[in-house]
Enzyme design. Structure first.
Site, PDB file in Angstrom:
ATOM      1  N   GLY A 130     138.603   5.094  -7.381  1.00  0.00           N
ATOM      2  CA  GLY A 130     137.214   5.153  -7.821  1.00  0.00           C
ATOM      3  C   GLY A 130     136.517   3.812  -7.922  1.00  0.00           C
ATOM      4  N   LYS A 185     130.354  -6.708  -0.703  1.00  0.00           N
ATOM      5  CA  LYS A 185     131.545  -6.071  -0.145  1.00  0.00           C
ATOM      6  C   LYS A 185     132.106  -7.023   0.908  1.00  0.00           C
ATOM      7  CE  LYS A 185     134.294  -2.420   0.458  1.00  0.00           C
ATOM      8  NZ  LYS A 185     135.071  -1.764  -0.599  1.00  0.00           N
ATOM      9  N   GLU A 222     133.192  -6.087  -4.669  1.00  0.00           N
ATOM     10  CA  GLU A 222     134.115  -4.958  -4.575  1.00  0.00           C
ATOM     11  C   GLU A 222     135.140  -5.191  -3.472  1.00  0.00           C
ATOM     12  OE1 GLU A 222     134.418  -0.258  -3.384  1.00  0.00           O
ATOM     13  OE2 GLU A 222     132.422  -1.117  -3.662  1.00  0.00           O
ATOM     14  N   GLY A 223     136.401  -5.225  -3.867  1.00  0.00           N
ATOM     15  CA  GLY A 223     137.469  -5.447  -2.903  1.00  0.00           C
ATOM     16  C   GLY A 223     137.828  -4.204  -2.115  1.00  0.00           C
ATOM     17  N   GLY A 242     139.091   5.083 -13.516  1.00  0.00           N
ATOM     18  CA  GLY A 242     138.139   5.474 -12.481  1.00  0.00           C
ATOM     19  C   GLY A 242     137.851   6.951 -12.406  1.00  0.00           C
ATOM     20  N   PRO A 269     134.305  10.022 -15.871  1.00  0.00           N
ATOM     21  CA  PRO A 269     134.846  11.361 -15.661  1.00  0.00           C
ATOM     22  C   PRO A 269     135.067  11.650 -14.185  1.00  0.00           C
ATOM     23  CG  PRO A 269     132.512  11.466 -16.201  1.00  0.00           C
ATOM     24  CD  PRO A 269     132.926  10.041 -16.381  1.00  0.00           C
TER      25      PRO A 269
END
Length: 252
Positions: A16, A39, A111-112, A177, A207
């Protein structure tokens, strides 16, 4: 005031990360902050196809999104680059992009792809090396670890935390996540065990199927701790999901 730079990595794939990135971005936008998402390496997406950028924008709204390289096959970035005959991504390119985005934004989320030590080039350099390079360039980078909730997650969280500590990379905390609608004993116990394994606080629990929420901004705020711009209370959440006491065993 300098920008906050947060590298988002996961314990593995499909935990997530993209929805988590969108949630943190959404909370910051709600607070009136200028947000950029970087990214470094997008894999498994062909030119012209929507990637993580499209998903983050769909969920979070109006923000800056930059993608440095894109490889068509859904593989580790170094393997995907080699098979496609495309250039590898160097940490210096990430530093340059972060510096440019930090000059005009309050929050830069990086974000990896996959986990912390997934390789980006033939020298074995990883997201950890990118974060280390950003820190060495004088930027206050930190790491957010997105983890699964269930059985098996504690070992991977501990290993990731050790890898971060060995590289002197600051771990801001752990974010679940995908918290199940009906958590079992392992998930409930992990609420207390995840911070101990990470040596860092639990900063929220998104959630399951959060990406389908009608009001994602409200969900993000309710699912993230104040350190990430939300109103989630770790102690209240843990009390609500306290595991039942183990039954006493007979001595007979």
């Amino acid at each position: 005031m300098s920008a906050r730079i947060l590298f988002v990595t996961g314990t593995n794939t499909d935990v997530g990360k993209t929805v988590a990135t969108a949630a943190v971005a959404s909370a910051a936008l709600r607070a009136g902050r200028r947000v950029a998402v970087l990214k470094p390496g997008q894999t498994g997406v062909s030119p012209g196809e929507p990637g993580d950028a499209a998903e983050v924008r769909r969920l979070a709204g109006d923000l800056t999104f930059r993608e440095l390289v894109r490889y068509p096959e859904p593989l580790a970035p170094d393997t995907a680059a080699r098979r496609a005959g495309m250039p590898y991504l160097a940490p210096a390119e990430v530093v340059s992009a972060v510096a440019e985005l930090a000059a005009t934004h309050d929050l830069v989320l990086v974000e990896g792809a996959g986990g912390l030590l997934v390789r980006y080039d033939d020298q074995g350099r990883t997201l950890a090396d990118q974060a280390r390079a950003v820190l060495d360039a004088g930027f206050p980078a930190e790491i957010l670890l997105v983890a699964s909730a269930g059985l098996g997650t504690l070992n991977i969280v501990s290993l990731t935390a050790e890898a971060l500590a060995a590289r002197e990379l600051p771990l801001s905390g752990v974010l679940v996540g995908s918290w199940p609608a009906e958590p079992g004993l392992a998930e409930r116990c992990n609420l207390a065990d995840l911070p101990r394994s990470a040596g860092a606080p639990l900063l929220g629990a998104l959630p399951e199927r959060a990406g389908t929420a009608e009001d994602f901004a409200a969900l993000a705020h309710a699912s993230l701790a104040p350190q990430l711009g939300g109103g989630w209370d770790a102690e209240h959440f843990a009390r609500a999901h306290r595991p039942e006491s183990a039954p006493l065993r007979s001595k007979g």
